[in-house]
Motif scaffolding. Structure first.
Motif, PDB file in Angstrom:
ATOM      1  N   PHE A 122       0.815  -1.221   0.000  1.00 29.43           N
ATOM      2  CA  PHE A 122       0.000   0.000   0.000  1.00 29.43           C
ATOM      3  C   PHE A 122       0.849   1.271   0.000  1.00 29.43           C
ATOM      4  O   PHE A 122       0.392   2.327   0.390  1.00 29.43           O
ATOM      5  CB  PHE A 122      -0.940   0.006   1.211  1.00 29.43           C
ATOM      6  CG  PHE A 122      -0.271  -0.377   2.508  1.00 29.43           C
ATOM      7  CD1 PHE A 122       0.491   0.533   3.214  1.00 29.43           C
ATOM      8  CD2 PHE A 122      -0.424  -1.669   3.029  1.00 29.43           C
ATOM      9  CE1 PHE A 122       1.096   0.186   4.407  1.00 29.43           C
ATOM     10  CE2 PHE A 122       0.176  -2.035   4.229  1.00 29.43           C
ATOM     11  CZ  PHE A 122       0.942  -1.100   4.923  1.00 29.43           C
ATOM     12  N   HIS A 187      -4.992  -4.063  -0.470  1.00 27.27           N
ATOM     13  CA  HIS A 187      -5.096  -2.600  -0.327  1.00 27.27           C
ATOM     14  C   HIS A 187      -5.241  -1.771  -1.605  1.00 27.27           C
ATOM     15  O   HIS A 187      -5.005  -0.564  -1.568  1.00 27.27           O
ATOM     16  CB  HIS A 187      -3.866  -2.052   0.409  1.00 27.27           C
ATOM     17  CG  HIS A 187      -3.772  -2.409   1.854  1.00 27.27           C
ATOM     18  ND1 HIS A 187      -3.613  -3.695   2.311  1.00 27.27           N
ATOM     19  CD2 HIS A 187      -3.779  -1.632   2.978  1.00 27.27           C
ATOM     20  CE1 HIS A 187      -3.516  -3.697   3.619  1.00 27.27           C
ATOM     21  NE2 HIS A 187      -3.627  -2.465   4.051  1.00 27.27           N
ATOM     22  N   TYR A 190      -7.894   0.614  -0.911  1.00 26.99           N
ATOM     23  CA  TYR A 190      -7.433   1.544   0.141  1.00 26.99           C
ATOM     24  C   TYR A 190      -6.617   2.659  -0.517  1.00 26.99           C
ATOM     25  O   TYR A 190      -6.849   3.848  -0.276  1.00 26.99           O
ATOM     26  CB  TYR A 190      -6.606   0.750   1.140  1.00 26.99           C
ATOM     27  CG  TYR A 190      -5.771   1.521   2.131  1.00 26.99           C
ATOM     28  CD1 TYR A 190      -6.337   2.066   3.281  1.00 26.99           C
ATOM     29  CD2 TYR A 190      -4.388   1.655   1.952  1.00 26.99           C
ATOM     30  CE1 TYR A 190      -5.548   2.736   4.215  1.00 26.99           C
ATOM     31  CE2 TYR A 190      -3.600   2.319   2.875  1.00 26.99           C
ATOM     32  CZ  TYR A 190      -4.181   2.856   3.999  1.00 26.99           C
ATOM     33  OH  TYR A 190      -3.393   3.515   4.931  1.00 26.99           O
ATOM     34  N   HIS A 239      -9.328  -3.193   3.523  1.00 29.16           N
ATOM     35  CA  HIS A 239      -9.040  -2.039   4.386  1.00 29.16           C
ATOM     36  C   HIS A 239      -9.891  -0.889   3.883  1.00 29.16           C
ATOM     37  O   HIS A 239      -9.699  -0.378   2.791  1.00 29.16           O
ATOM     38  CB  HIS A 239      -7.558  -1.668   4.322  1.00 29.16           C
ATOM     39  CG  HIS A 239      -7.138  -0.669   5.369  1.00 29.16           C
ATOM     40  ND1 HIS A 239      -7.855   0.473   5.654  1.00 29.16           N
ATOM     41  CD2 HIS A 239      -6.062  -0.647   6.196  1.00 29.16           C
ATOM     42  CE1 HIS A 239      -7.242   1.159   6.618  1.00 29.16           C
ATOM     43  NE2 HIS A 239      -6.153   0.499   6.963  1.00 29.16           N
ATOM     44  N   HIS A 311      -9.428  -4.416  13.511  1.00 33.23           N
ATOM     45  CA  HIS A 311      -8.397  -3.406  13.254  1.00 33.23           C
ATOM     46  C   HIS A 311      -9.012  -2.014  13.436  1.00 33.23           C
ATOM     47  O   HIS A 311      -9.982  -1.644  12.769  1.00 33.23           O
ATOM     48  CB  HIS A 311      -7.910  -3.613  11.817  1.00 33.23           C
ATOM     49  CG  HIS A 311      -6.748  -2.770  11.440  1.00 33.23           C
ATOM     50  ND1 HIS A 311      -6.903  -1.495  10.935  1.00 33.23           N
ATOM     51  CD2 HIS A 311      -5.422  -3.003  11.474  1.00 33.23           C
ATOM     52  CE1 HIS A 311      -5.708  -0.987  10.670  1.00 33.23           C
ATOM     53  NE2 HIS A 311      -4.792  -1.886  10.991  1.00 33.23           N
ATOM     54  N   VAL A 313      -8.086   1.163  12.869  1.00 34.62           N
ATOM     55  CA  VAL A 313      -8.105   2.182  11.801  1.00 34.62           C
ATOM     56  C   VAL A 313      -9.164   1.809  10.771  1.00 34.62           C
ATOM     57  O   VAL A 313      -9.971   2.648  10.347  1.00 34.62           O
ATOM     58  CB  VAL A 313      -6.721   2.297  11.126  1.00 34.62           C
ATOM     59  CG1 VAL A 313      -6.742   3.364  10.032  1.00 34.62           C
ATOM     60  CG2 VAL A 313      -5.633   2.595  12.141  1.00 34.62           C
ATOM     61  N   ARG A 314      -9.145   0.527  10.380  1.00 34.20           N
ATOM     62  CA  ARG A 314     -10.151   0.085   9.395  1.00 34.20           C
ATOM     63  C   ARG A 314     -11.545   0.391   9.918  1.00 34.20           C
ATOM     64  O   ARG A 314     -12.418   0.865   9.182  1.00 34.20           O
ATOM     65  CB  ARG A 314     -10.018  -1.422   9.147  1.00 34.20           C
ATOM     66  CG  ARG A 314      -8.755  -1.778   8.392  1.00 34.20           C
ATOM     67  CD  ARG A 314      -8.508  -3.290   8.379  1.00 34.20           C
ATOM     68  NE  ARG A 314      -7.078  -3.502   8.225  1.00 34.20           N
ATOM     69  CZ  ARG A 314      -6.494  -4.124   7.217  1.00 34.20           C
ATOM     70  NH1 ARG A 314      -7.210  -4.655   6.264  1.00 34.20           N
ATOM     71  NH2 ARG A 314      -5.195  -4.248   7.152  1.00 34.20           N
ATOM     72  N   GLU A 363      -3.623  -4.869  15.577  1.00 33.59           N
ATOM     73  CA  GLU A 363      -3.743  -3.404  15.714  1.00 33.59           C
ATOM     74  C   GLU A 363      -5.203  -3.045  16.008  1.00 33.59           C
ATOM     75  O   GLU A 363      -5.798  -2.197  15.346  1.00 33.59           O
ATOM     76  CB  GLU A 363      -3.286  -2.709  14.432  1.00 33.59           C
ATOM     77  CG  GLU A 363      -1.897  -3.137  13.964  1.00 33.59           C
ATOM     78  CD  GLU A 363      -1.429  -2.449  12.693  1.00 33.59           C
ATOM     79  OE1 GLU A 363      -0.365  -1.833  12.724  1.00 33.59           O
ATOM     80  OE2 GLU A 363      -2.130  -2.542  11.669  1.00 33.59           O
ATOM     81  N   GLU A 379      -3.079   3.514  17.893  1.00 32.63           N
ATOM     82  CA  GLU A 379      -2.346   4.034  16.728  1.00 32.63           C
ATOM     83  C   GLU A 379      -2.769   5.467  16.408  1.00 32.63           C
ATOM     84  O   GLU A 379      -3.951   5.826  16.513  1.00 32.63           O
ATOM     85  CB  GLU A 379      -2.628   3.117  15.522  1.00 32.63           C
ATOM     86  CG  GLU A 379      -1.858   3.523  14.290  1.00 32.63           C
ATOM     87  CD  GLU A 379      -2.101   2.595  13.100  1.00 32.63           C
ATOM     88  OE1 GLU A 379      -2.531   1.432  13.313  1.00 32.63           O
ATOM     89  OE2 GLU A 379      -1.859   3.045  11.969  1.00 32.63           O
ATOM     90  N   TYR A 427       3.914   5.893  16.230  1.00 30.50           N
ATOM     91  CA  TYR A 427       2.899   5.095  15.540  1.00 30.50           C
ATOM     92  C   TYR A 427       1.909   4.621  16.596  1.00 30.50           C
ATOM     93  O   TYR A 427       0.702   4.749  16.448  1.00 30.50           O
ATOM     94  CB  TYR A 427       3.630   3.932  14.883  1.00 30.50           C
ATOM     95  CG  TYR A 427       2.887   3.044  13.940  1.00 30.50           C
ATOM     96  CD1 TYR A 427       1.729   2.390  14.315  1.00 30.50           C
ATOM     97  CD2 TYR A 427       3.373   2.822  12.657  1.00 30.50           C
ATOM     98  CE1 TYR A 427       1.074   1.546  13.446  1.00 30.50           C
ATOM     99  CE2 TYR A 427       2.729   1.971  11.771  1.00 30.50           C
ATOM    100  CZ  TYR A 427       1.573   1.334  12.180  1.00 30.50           C
ATOM    101  OH  TYR A 427       0.927   0.492  11.316  1.00 30.50           O
ATOM    102  N   CYS A 457       6.291   1.067   7.286  1.00 25.10           N
ATOM    103  CA  CYS A 457       4.841   1.219   7.123  1.00 25.10           C
ATOM    104  C   CYS A 457       4.513   2.585   7.721  1.00 25.10           C
ATOM    105  O   CYS A 457       4.326   2.720   8.922  1.00 25.10           O
ATOM    106  CB  CYS A 457       4.117   0.106   7.874  1.00 25.10           C
ATOM    107  SG  CYS A 457       2.340   0.396   7.986  1.00 25.10           S
ATOM    108  N   CYS A 459       2.081   4.856   7.698  1.00 27.12           N
ATOM    109  CA  CYS A 459       0.720   5.394   7.558  1.00 27.12           C
ATOM    110  C   CYS A 459       0.492   6.640   8.409  1.00 27.12           C
ATOM    111  O   CYS A 459      -0.213   7.562   8.008  1.00 27.12           O
ATOM    112  CB  CYS A 459      -0.293   4.319   7.928  1.00 27.12           C
ATOM    113  SG  CYS A 459       0.076   3.467   9.465  1.00 27.12           S
TER     114      CYS A 459
HETATM  115  O1  FUB Z   1      -2.760  -1.303   6.356  1.00 27.54           O
HETATM  116  C1  FUB Z   1      -2.497   0.061   6.098  1.00 27.54           C
HETATM  117  C2  FUB Z   1      -2.157   0.781   7.369  1.00 27.54           C
HETATM  118  O2  FUB Z   1      -0.981   0.195   7.922  1.00 27.54           O
HETATM  119  C3  FUB Z   1      -3.173   0.655   8.467  1.00 27.54           C
HETATM  120  O3  FUB Z   1      -4.181   1.602   8.416  1.00 27.54           O
HETATM  121  C4  FUB Z   1      -2.333   0.802   9.671  1.00 27.54           C
HETATM  122  O4  FUB Z   1      -2.967   0.380  10.841  1.00 27.54           O
HETATM  123  C5  FUB Z   1      -1.139  -0.023   9.322  1.00 27.54           C
HETATM  124  O5  FUB Z   1      -1.403  -1.362   9.521  1.00 27.54           O
END
Ligand code: FUB
Ligand code: ZN
Length: 699
Positions: A122, A187, A190, A239, A311, A313-314, A363, A379, A427, A457, A459
């Motif tokens: 992603f 993703h 996403y 996601h 998750h 954030v999702r 997460e 996060e 993070y 990663c 994000c």
């Molecule tokens: O999977 C994409 C992003 O990376 C997620 O939103 C975060 O939590 C991290 O896992």
């Protein structure tokens, strides 16, 4: 459009509008609001001057000692492949599918193969978030050089786009025959969602539509590919965020196919048979009783979900998209599901910092009241997503509870994600850190005791940049006859809602003091100003607009009157120091106290109170006071409180019959100490040290 026309139009689409558009409010655009707030202006300037240039270097792998991103490398490689294909005939070089695991790194990080994809699948989204932050910054602060850099970057990104509109460098470089074959993990949707958001923001800020056209082409491609019509793919994003992005694209372009697709993704999620089962036949993770479905919030159709799971954030990105679709289609059942999920989060799964996500495993949200402090995930992106969601809920139905949570998240967990100099990031945002434990205890290995320059990663850092640079868009919403003040953020507003010019000028002492002064002009007709009464203040004072009609509803004071040109209102929300205890079902916090003042949550740091913070207790019966204090150049209001430090016995005895480790309670010795607490968002700016939010209560 009349109600009747709207009803007819809706019924053709199969929508049942049970909520009415005219009751909703909309956020102000960044062109209508100028943030002048001393606190937020400083953060925004930090993002403009430091974070945006720094992140551009990070996306181009130019930050020494930082984890490489490969984000722009991948766009360059995909653009090159496109060019070669065009020059040499369509099938000059079919890319080879070279997926080598979730994260791919070159053997020599300084010299990646120029036609290979690197990083997480992603990685593209980091650019899209960066360009969104750039857009917000440009909307408020024109900068020709930054705009030139952004335009050149957009050229690079658009050069990677395929003839058919598809745009995801991972599959462009690794084999387009595999696109959309792993929606669960890979993703693409996403990245598309972030593209739609970034492109729309850039268009709205600059009027330039190159990236917007690219976004529309990719969204058109997706709309052809997914949907309820026969022959179309019945999948949905693993996601979430495409839902929000599609709604945003719809609102910018008026093209209903984007709303239709966003709604389709929301409605399709969780239906049986599970779509991901077909994608991954026989995969053990797809067993229905397995947590994996909850991880993606795909265990049940969204209207049947009553607990925030998976998750984090999702989850909050999904809930934000659900609120968007509910608002635009007037769907009360979807809105009701959002309210149920909101209550699940704020009553059982929310940290006092506004963080969410109690466990690093997935997460994710943990079970109700499981809010561990030292192994918390919380996060930064999840707190940001919570702010997105809260604002969307406010658009549908103003209730100060949403704004209270939004404020809590913004001033605490969101801001703690970034160092005071804007050059390093958290993070995860735990509420208790012992650096040695982060290094030696596997269960805490996800916790970094100091902020990092970048992440493979990555994000969170660009997410921070986009929310801070657009923070004004969270402070107010308006509808024809009402302006809602959700956050007391110094600002100047000129808006033309409902055909009248509304001008507001607000000065605010938040978060350090609760003094607010508002000047408002709204023409010759009665107009309503709806002021949030923060949940943390028991009483408040207001001066001015005495002749207005006043009504308090759902935590807002509504004042309706004809406002004299520049009429002034003064408000005072006392910011008392509060000692708070958690619901006793939160096992980790029993016998412990957290200290808050106004919107800020405070913490103890080793730098001020010495090591072994767990040996400190706080005396809630003694008077606590405030002091002006400077943390790494940032002037803050710190709190001084009375407490004790437990003293170790001079010589350890074996009188309890268990060696030196245990001894009778009567032998506890303590010395009085004066504790210093600093706002949580500034912690970790004075080198590696211990920190705790929840403090043992004396007595
Ligand atoms: O999977 C994409 C992003 O990376 C997620 O939103 C975060 O939590 C991290 O896992
Ligand atoms: Zn993140």
């Amino acid at each position: 459009m009349t109600r009747r026309e709207q009803d007819e139009r809706d019924s053709k689409k199969g929508w049942q509008r049970s909520m009415r558009q005219e009751e909703f409010s909309r956020p102000l655009s960044l062109k209508e609001i100028k943030v002048t707030d001393a606190f937020w202006k400083k953060e925004m300037e930090l993002v403009r001057k430091e974070v945006i240039p720094y992140q551009w270097d990070a996306l181009n792998d130019r930050v020494e000692g930082a984890a490489p991103s490969y984000c722009m490398h991948n766009f360059r490689a995909a653009g090159k492949l496109n060019r070669e294909r065009r020059e040499a005939g369509e099938n000059f070089r079919e890319p080879v599918y070279t997926y080598r695991g979730f994260e791919m790194l070159p053997e020599d990080p300084a010299h990646p193969e120029e036609d290979q994809f690197y990083g997480f699948v992603f990685q593209d989204n980091d650019f899209y978030k960066w360009i969104e932050a750039v857009a917000y910054s440009l909307a408020q602060h024109p900068d020709p050089q930054l705009e030139r850099t952004a335009d050149e970057a957009i050229d690079l990104v658009c050069a990677a786009q395929q003839e058919d509109g598809y745009l995801d460098t991972y599959y462009i470089l690794n084999g387009k025959d595999k696109i959309f074959t792993n929606l669960r993990d890979h993703h693409e949707l996403y990245c598309m969602g972030h593209l739609l958001e970034g492109a729309t923001a850039y268009y709205q800020a600059t009027g330039k539509d190159k990236l917007l056209r690219a976004a529309c082409r990719f969204a058109d491609f997706a709309a052809e590919y997914f949907g309820e019509e026969e022959g179309k793919c019945k999948g949905y994003p693993g996601h979430e965020i495409a839902e929000m992005g599609l709604v945003r694209l719809y609102e910018a372009t008026g093209d209903e196919k984007y709303l239709k697709l966003g709604r389709y993704f929301v409605d399709q999620r969780g239906k049986r048979p599970y779509y991901f089962d077909g994608e991954h036949p026989g995969d053990i993770r797809n067993q229905p009783e397995d947590m994996r479905y909850e991880y993606h919030q795909a265990h049940l159709p969204v209207r049947e979900q009553d607990e925030a799971v998976g998750h984090a954030v999702r989850a909050v990105y999904l809930y934000s998209g659900m609120a968007d679709v509910a608002r635009l289609t007037g769907d009360e059942s979807l809105h009701a599901a959002c309210e149920t999920l909101w209550n699940s989060v704020v009553n059982k799964k929310l940290y006092i910092t506004g963080g969410i996500g109690g466990t690093h495993i997935g997460e994710a949200f943990s079970f109700a009241y499981d809010l561990p402090n030292d192994t918390a995930y919380a996060e930064t992106c999840a707190a940001i997503g919570l702010v997105f969601w809260a604002r969307r809920m406010l658009e549908i139905r103003p209730d100060s509870g949403y704004a209270d949570v939004m404020e809590r998240a913004l001033y605490n967990c969101v801001l703690s994600g970034m160092a005071l100099d804007g050059k390093s990031f958290f993070y995860v945002n735990p509420l208790e850190v012992v650096p040695q434990a982060c290094r030696q205890d596997q269960r805490k290995s996800h916790v970094r005791p100091v902020r990092q320059k970048w992440f493979s990663c990555a994000c969170c850092p660009p997410n921070l940049a986009r929310i801070v640079s657009s923070v004004g868009a969270y402070a107010f919403t308006c509808r024809e006859d009402t302006l809602f003040v959700h956050l007391y953020m110094g600002s100047e507003i000129v808006s033309h809602a409902g055909g009248r010019e509304v001008r507001l000028c607000m000065e605010s002492g938040f978060p350090w003091n609760g003094n607010v002064r508002i000047r408002l002009s709204a023409g010759k007709e009665p107009y309503t100003l709806a002021l949030r009464i923060p949940g943390w203040c028991g009483s408040y004072e207001i001066k001015g607009a005495e002749d207005g009609r006043r009504e308090t509803r759902d935590g807002y004071l509504y004042i309706t009157k004809v406002w004299e040109e520049g009429e002034c209102l003064e408000l005072h929300f006392p910011m008392e120091i509060q000692f708070l205890q958690a619901d006793s079902r939160v096992r980790e916090d029993v016998g412990r106290v957290a200290v808050t003042r106004g919107p800020l949550t405070y913490c103890l740091e080793e730098a001020d109170n010495g090591a072994d913070l767990h040996m400190l207790t706080i005396d809630c019966g003694a008077k606590a006071g405030e002091e002006t204090f400077t943390v790494a150049g940032e002037q803050v209001t710190a709190i001084r409180a009375e407490g004790y430090r437990e003293e170790m016995p001079e010589k350890t005895g074996a009188r309890a019959g268990c060696g030196g480790l245990y001894r009778p309670v009567s032998e506890r010795r303590k010395a009085p100490v004066r504790l210093r607490l600093v706002p949580y968002y500034v912690w970790g700016n004075r080198g590696e040290n211990e920190m705790t939010v929840w403090i043992r209560r004396e007595g």
